[in-house]
Design a protein around this motif. Structure first.
Motif, mmCIF file in Angstrom:
data_model
loop_
_atom_site.group_PDB
_atom_site.id
_atom_site.type_symbol
_atom_site.label_atom_id
_atom_site.label_comp_id
_atom_site.label_asym_id
_atom_site.label_seq_id
_atom_site.Cartn_x
_atom_site.Cartn_y
_atom_site.Cartn_z
ATOM 1 N N ILE A 119 -5.814 23.894 65.469
ATOM 2 C CA ILE A 119 -6.697 24.226 64.350
ATOM 3 C C ILE A 119 -8.153 24.239 64.811
ATOM 4 N N LEU A 120 -8.559 23.259 65.594
ATOM 5 C CA LEU A 120 -9.936 23.218 66.097
ATOM 6 C C LEU A 120 -10.241 24.427 66.978
ATOM 7 N N ILE A 121 -9.283 24.839 67.792
ATOM 8 C CA ILE A 121 -9.474 26.019 68.647
ATOM 9 C C ILE A 121 -9.685 27.264 67.785
ATOM 10 N N THR A 122 -8.888 27.388 66.735
ATOM 11 C CA THR A 122 -9.025 28.520 65.818
ATOM 12 C C THR A 122 -10.387 28.510 65.141
ATOM 13 N N LEU A 123 -10.833 27.332 64.716
ATOM 14 C CA LEU A 123 -12.127 27.213 64.052
ATOM 15 C C LEU A 123 -13.283 27.613 64.975
ATOM 16 N N ALA A 124 -13.133 27.318 66.256
ATOM 17 C CA ALA A 124 -14.192 27.628 67.224
ATOM 18 C C ALA A 124 -14.187 29.092 67.643
ATOM 19 N N ALA A 125 -13.071 29.794 67.387
ATOM 20 C CA ALA A 125 -12.902 31.158 67.906
ATOM 21 C C ALA A 125 -13.825 32.174 67.247
ATOM 22 N N TYR A 126 -14.210 31.935 65.996
ATOM 23 C CA TYR A 126 -15.008 32.924 65.257
ATOM 24 C C TYR A 126 -16.285 33.307 66.001
ATOM 25 N N THR A 127 -17.015 32.316 66.461
ATOM 26 C CA THR A 127 -18.288 32.576 67.119
ATOM 27 C C THR A 127 -18.107 33.436 68.360
ATOM 28 N N LEU A 128 -17.065 33.188 69.111
ATOM 29 C CA LEU A 128 -16.819 33.960 70.330
ATOM 30 C C LEU A 128 -16.349 35.373 70.005
ATOM 31 N N PHE A 129 -15.533 35.523 68.978
ATOM 32 C CA PHE A 129 -14.944 36.818 68.654
ATOM 33 C C PHE A 129 -15.995 37.866 68.324
ATOM 34 N N LYS A 130 -17.048 37.476 67.599
ATOM 35 C CA LYS A 130 -17.992 38.495 67.156
ATOM 36 C C LYS A 130 -18.809 39.085 68.304
ATOM 37 N N ARG A 131 -18.680 38.483 69.484
ATOM 38 C CA ARG A 131 -19.365 39.027 70.655
ATOM 39 C C ARG A 131 -18.576 40.151 71.320
ATOM 40 N N PHE A 132 -17.291 40.276 70.952
ATOM 41 C CA PHE A 132 -16.508 41.340 71.588
ATOM 42 C C PHE A 132 -15.517 42.022 70.655
ATOM 43 N N SER A 133 -15.391 41.579 69.395
ATOM 44 C CA SER A 133 -14.415 42.200 68.507
ATOM 45 C C SER A 133 -14.861 42.123 67.057
ATOM 46 N N ALA A 134 -14.642 43.223 66.335
ATOM 47 C CA ALA A 134 -14.959 43.264 64.910
ATOM 48 C C ALA A 134 -13.956 42.465 64.084
ATOM 49 N N LEU A 135 -12.924 41.952 64.737
ATOM 50 C CA LEU A 135 -11.938 41.118 64.043
ATOM 51 C C LEU A 135 -12.488 39.728 63.706
ATOM 52 N N ALA A 136 -13.716 39.470 64.088
ATOM 53 C CA ALA A 136 -14.325 38.163 63.814
ATOM 54 C C ALA A 136 -14.269 37.811 62.332
ATOM 55 N N HIS A 137 -14.398 38.813 61.454
ATOM 56 C CA HIS A 137 -14.345 38.564 60.011
ATOM 57 C C HIS A 137 -12.982 37.986 59.613
ATOM 58 N N ILE A 138 -11.931 38.499 60.227
ATOM 59 C CA ILE A 138 -10.585 38.005 59.956
ATOM 60 C C ILE A 138 -10.416 36.589 60.504
ATOM 61 N N ILE A 139 -10.977 36.346 61.681
ATOM 62 C CA ILE A 139 -10.883 35.007 62.282
ATOM 63 C C ILE A 139 -11.558 33.978 61.386
ATOM 64 N N LEU A 140 -12.702 34.348 60.809
ATOM 65 C CA LEU A 140 -13.372 33.438 59.869
ATOM 66 C C LEU A 140 -12.474 33.182 58.663
ATOM 67 N N GLY A 141 -11.824 34.242 58.174
ATOM 68 C CA GLY A 141 -10.911 34.087 57.052
ATOM 69 C C GLY A 141 -9.757 33.159 57.383
ATOM 70 N N ILE A 142 -9.202 33.317 58.585
ATOM 71 C CA ILE A 142 -8.104 32.453 59.022
ATOM 72 C C ILE A 142 -8.560 30.997 59.083
ATOM 73 N N SER A 143 -9.790 30.783 59.531
ATOM 74 C CA SER A 143 -10.330 29.420 59.638
ATOM 75 C C SER A 143 -10.294 28.705 58.298
ATOM 76 N N LEU A 144 -10.713 29.389 57.236
ATOM 77 C CA LEU A 144 -10.676 28.771 55.909
ATOM 78 C C LEU A 144 -9.287 28.838 55.295
ATOM 79 N N GLY A 145 -8.513 29.847 55.709
ATOM 80 C CA GLY A 145 -7.156 29.979 55.200
ATOM 81 C C GLY A 145 -6.228 28.878 55.675
ATOM 82 N N LEU A 146 -6.633 28.156 56.718
ATOM 83 C CA LEU A 146 -5.840 27.024 57.195
ATOM 84 C C LEU A 146 -5.900 25.833 56.236
#
Length: 285
Positions: A119-146
């Motif tokens: 869960i912590l790894i998933t929460l940290a992934a958002y910041t990294l994702f937006k540097r290389f993928s537009a899926l960052a918005h989904i990753i943020l959603g997953i973080s709260l969806g947990l």
């Protein structure tokens, strides 16, 4: 610097008041899982888990994004940028909240403990994702969806089918309002090669996608209500959520300067109202 000032700076660093977005859904899932009151122990542990997880995620975000935030007029005055909170203090803050979250998970049950690091790894992934993928918005959603999944695990040590419908709804709710929020930075993201959906596909397509995401949210929450065998009050909660999301889209489409109002006010009330009505439904069942 006084203790009061230091606490204020850390609160501003993580925007502590926005914990309201995730808190209602972890407790909502706990109430539905327990079919009512789940006890003071889980109330305290659930609150600590939600707070420490969000503090960790926001701390990582602010630490890794300080180079980007320094360039953006909207974010250049954040404590992580202007020196009010040092990089050393941020790293200590991140580590303490990570350890706190793992400890709380251990005290909840064995499954929660096993899932704490993923869960912590998933929460940290958002910041990294937006540097290389537009899926960052989904990753943020997953973080709260947990959050709802964590709530169900805390009570049942398992994940019933209804919690997935609730969680997926939260994922698309958060991703949708993050798309709207990202419209503020569309030009900045283009100039700095950041991979947001608004910067890649434009405002019109972003508004359409956010609308689709929020339609998915309402469908998922309606499915959740049925799978959890909830009643009319919960269905009213879904209807009110649909009305509030429609109003949010109206505000943003009318004037992009209303994005803050839509993001913080409408979404904050939405989660709270949804929680209150579903809780009332469970109690009166």
């Amino acid at each position: 610097m006084s203790t009061k000032e230091r606490l204020k700076n850390f609160s501003e660093l993580v925007m502590f008041e926005h914990t309201i977005f995730s808190m209602p859904f972890i407790f909502l899932a706990m109430i539905v899982a327990a079919n009512g009151w789940f006890g003071f122990k889980l109330l305290i542990l659930g609150a600590l888990a939600a707070i420490s997880a969000r503090n960790f995620a926001m701390g990582v975000n602010r630490y890794l994004d300080r180079d980007i935030d320094a360039l953006n007029p909207r974010t250049k005055n954040r404590p992580s940028v202007d020196g009010r909170v040092s990089t050393k203090e941020m790293l200590i803050f991140i580590a303490l909240n990570a350890l706190g979250f793992i400890l709380v998970a251990y005290l909840i049950n064995s499954l929660a403990f096993k899932l704490s690091i993923p869960i912590l790894i998933t929460l940290a992934a958002y910041t990294l994702f937006k540097r290389f993928s537009a899926l960052a918005h989904i990753i943020l959603g997953i973080s709260l969806g947990l959050a709802p999944i964590a709530g169900a695990i805390a009570v049942l040590s398992s994940t019933p089918l209804w919690v997935y419908a609730l969680s997926i709804g939260v994922v698309f709710w958060v991703a949708g309002f993050d798309l709207l929020y990202s419209l503020q930075d569309i030009e900045f993201d283009k100039a700095n090669n950041l991979h947001s959906i608004p910067s890649k596909f434009g405002a019109k397509n972003t508004l359409l996608l956010a609308l689709i995401f929020h339609i998915i949210t309402i469908i998922c929450w309606y499915i959740f209500v049925n799978l959890a065998s909830l009643g009319v009050i919960s269905k009213i909660a879904v209807l009110i959520s649909a009305i509030m999301l429609s109003y949010e889209h109206y505000l943003v489409r009318k004037d992009f300067t209303k994005i803050d109002r839509a993001f913080f006010t409408v979404n904050g009330y939405l989660g709270f109202i949804f929680f209150i009505l579903v809780t009332l439904d469970v109690v009166l069942k």
